[in-house]
Motif scaffolding. Structure first.
Motif, short mmCIF file in Angstrom:
data_model
loop_
_atom_site.label_atom_id
_atom_site.label_comp_id
_atom_site.label_asym_id
_atom_site.label_seq_id
_atom_site.Cartn_x
_atom_site.Cartn_y
_atom_site.Cartn_z
N PHE A 63 81.29 -17.68 -65.72
CA PHE A 63 81.34 -17.97 -67.09
C PHE A 63 82.14 -19.41 -67.19
N ASN A 64 81.61 -20.21 -68.43
CA ASN A 64 82.22 -21.38 -68.73
C ASN A 64 83.48 -21.01 -69.11
N GLU A 65 84.51 -21.87 -68.72
CA GLU A 65 85.81 -21.76 -69.21
C GLU A 65 86.04 -21.47 -70.76
N SER A 66 85.05 -21.78 -71.74
CA SER A 66 85.26 -21.71 -72.89
C SER A 66 84.78 -20.46 -73.41
N MET A 67 84.17 -19.52 -72.31
CA MET A 67 83.86 -18.22 -72.73
C MET A 67 84.92 -17.37 -72.53
N ARG A 68 86.06 -17.78 -71.89
CA ARG A 68 87.10 -16.85 -71.55
C ARG A 68 88.20 -16.52 -72.73
N GLU A 69 88.47 -15.46 -73.11
CA GLU A 69 89.63 -15.38 -74.11
C GLU A 69 90.49 -14.19 -73.56
N GLY A 70 91.39 -14.77 -72.84
CA GLY A 70 92.34 -13.66 -72.32
C GLY A 70 91.68 -12.95 -71.35
N SER A 71 91.62 -11.76 -71.20
CA SER A 71 90.98 -10.97 -70.20
C SER A 71 89.58 -10.70 -70.70
N HIS A 73 85.56 -11.80 -72.51
CA HIS A 73 84.76 -12.84 -72.39
C HIS A 73 84.40 -13.12 -74.07
N HIS A 74 83.84 -14.21 -74.48
CA HIS A 74 83.59 -14.19 -75.78
C HIS A 74 82.44 -13.87 -76.26
N ILE A 75 81.87 -12.81 -76.04
CA ILE A 75 80.67 -12.18 -76.46
C ILE A 75 80.77 -11.10 -77.39
N GLY A 76 80.03 -11.24 -78.32
CA GLY A 76 79.77 -10.08 -79.27
C GLY A 76 78.45 -9.22 -79.12
N TYR A 77 78.81 -7.75 -79.11
CA TYR A 77 77.90 -6.68 -78.51
C TYR A 77 77.43 -5.88 -79.62
N LEU A 78 76.10 -5.55 -79.92
CA LEU A 78 75.86 -4.37 -80.56
C LEU A 78 75.13 -3.70 -79.81
N PRO A 79 75.60 -2.39 -79.42
CA PRO A 79 75.06 -1.56 -78.22
C PRO A 79 73.77 -0.86 -78.83
N GLN A 80 72.92 -0.32 -77.93
CA GLN A 80 71.76 0.26 -78.21
C GLN A 80 71.96 1.72 -78.99
N VAL A 81 73.11 2.17 -78.35
CA VAL A 81 73.11 3.54 -78.95
C VAL A 81 74.69 3.59 -79.45
N ASN A 82 74.77 3.65 -80.82
CA ASN A 82 76.22 3.59 -81.29
C ASN A 82 76.92 4.85 -80.89
N ARG A 83 78.05 4.45 -80.47
CA ARG A 83 78.94 5.85 -79.91
C ARG A 83 80.08 6.26 -80.96
N ILE A 84 79.66 5.76 -82.14
CA ILE A 84 80.70 6.21 -83.14
C ILE A 84 80.67 7.89 -83.59
N LYS A 157 80.72 -16.62 -78.80
CA LYS A 157 79.92 -17.87 -78.72
C LYS A 157 78.60 -17.32 -78.24
N LEU A 158 78.46 -15.89 -77.86
CA LEU A 158 77.25 -15.47 -77.55
C LEU A 158 77.12 -13.99 -78.18
N LEU A 159 75.91 -13.77 -78.67
CA LEU A 159 75.99 -12.50 -79.60
C LEU A 159 74.91 -11.88 -78.64
#
Ligand SMILES: Nc1ncnc2c1ncn2[C@@H]1O[C@H](COP(=O)(O)OP(=O)(O)OP(=O)(O)O)[C@@H](O)[C@H]1O
Ligand SMILES: [Mg+2]
Length: 251
Positions: A63-71, A73-84, A157-159
């Motif tokens: 990962f690029n340094e800019s992708m890290r945020e604490g522990s 990664h700067h990724i937004g995720y919409l899962p296939q099956v929502n587990r709510i 930074k990545l969705l």
């Protein structure tokens, strides 16, 4: 490293089961990658490994340094099956706000800025009126919108979206893709879909995932190329897009 992340020679899967081998993929900030492939080909496995939910079996993801945020990664995720849990009495507002992952405190209040950011996003996505509703009372399409907001609230930074069109009607699907096109000005996007005919008019490049990953650096793909990538999927399209249908064949 200018890219957001590089997958290098990676194998991925589960205990005693290698699903993907020899995967190489670079994700750049401006990318909009359509991820296609047959059921069970390993698309969700790839995404989960990128998210750190599964450890790679072999190889690595750098990962690029800019992708890290604490522990995280700067990724937004919409899962296939929502587990709510549909019975869980949590409101739309709270679900979206729970996507703010930079918060180190487990207890305590959200800041005014965080609450405003959440409200602004709900406005922008046209679901502000639903903010006090319990998520259990939402339709599938409404819930998808809420979960998309949750994936976006941290300004990733990545969705990554795993078949976001599953529960939604054509109108929302079109709105979603148009919105993704706008979001792509600010973030990279990976979109898993079986609807190749439609997504090719939105995505910039295509990754065919079927035990291996074949990267196709264009959004135009022919049935011959799909066959060469061992990606037996149907191309079904709506509206103006040329209609091609591939025969499904077993390996
Ligand atoms: N938790 C798990 N443990 C073991 N095997 C799994 C697990 N999850 C998925 N698999 C297996 O891994 C393979 C790839 O599954 P995956 O969910 O990545 O496919 P996919 O391409 O996302 O399929 P679909 O298009 O149906 O969503 C399948 O054979 C599946 O049975
Ligand atoms: Mg999947």
């Amino acid at each position: 490293m200018e890219s957001l992340l590089e997958i290098r020679n990676m194998s991925a899967g589960y205990e005693k089961k290698v699903v993907l081998s020899n995967v190489n993929l670079t994700v750049n900030p401006e990318d909009f990658i359509g991820v296609i492939g047959p059921n069970g080909g390993g698309k969700t496995t790839l995404l989960k490994t990128m998210l750190g939910l599964l450890p790679p079996i072999k190889g690595e993801i750098v990962f690029n340094e800019s992708m890290r945020e604490g522990s995280h990664h700067h990724i937004g995720y919409l899962p296939q099956v929502n587990r709510i849990d549909k019975k869980f009495p949590i409101t739309v507002f709270d679900v979206v706000r729970s996507g703010l992952m930079s918060r180190k405190r487990l207890v305590g209040r959200y800041s005014r800025e965080e609450n405003e950011r959440t409200a602004d996003l709900l406005q922008k996505m046209g679901i502000y009126a639903l903010r006090k509703k319990a998520v259990g009372e939402l339709s599938g399409g409404q819930l998808q919108r809420v979960l998309l907001c949750r994936a976006l609230v941290n300004q990733p930074k990545l969705l990554i979206l795993d078949e976001p069109n599953t529960y939604v009607d054509n109108k929302f699907e079109r709105e979603l893709y148009e919105r993704l096109r706008i979001l792509n000005k600010d973030m990279a996007i990976m979109l898993v879909s079986h609807d190749v005919g439609t997504i090719t008019s939105y995505v910039k490049t295509i990754a065919c995932v079927n035990r291996n990953l074949h990267y196709h650096p264009s959004n135009k793909i022919s049935t011959e190329q799909l066959a060469a990538y061992e990606c037996p999927i149907q191309i079904i399209s709506h509206g103006q897009i040329p209609h091609t249908v591939l025969l499904q064949h077993d390996h």
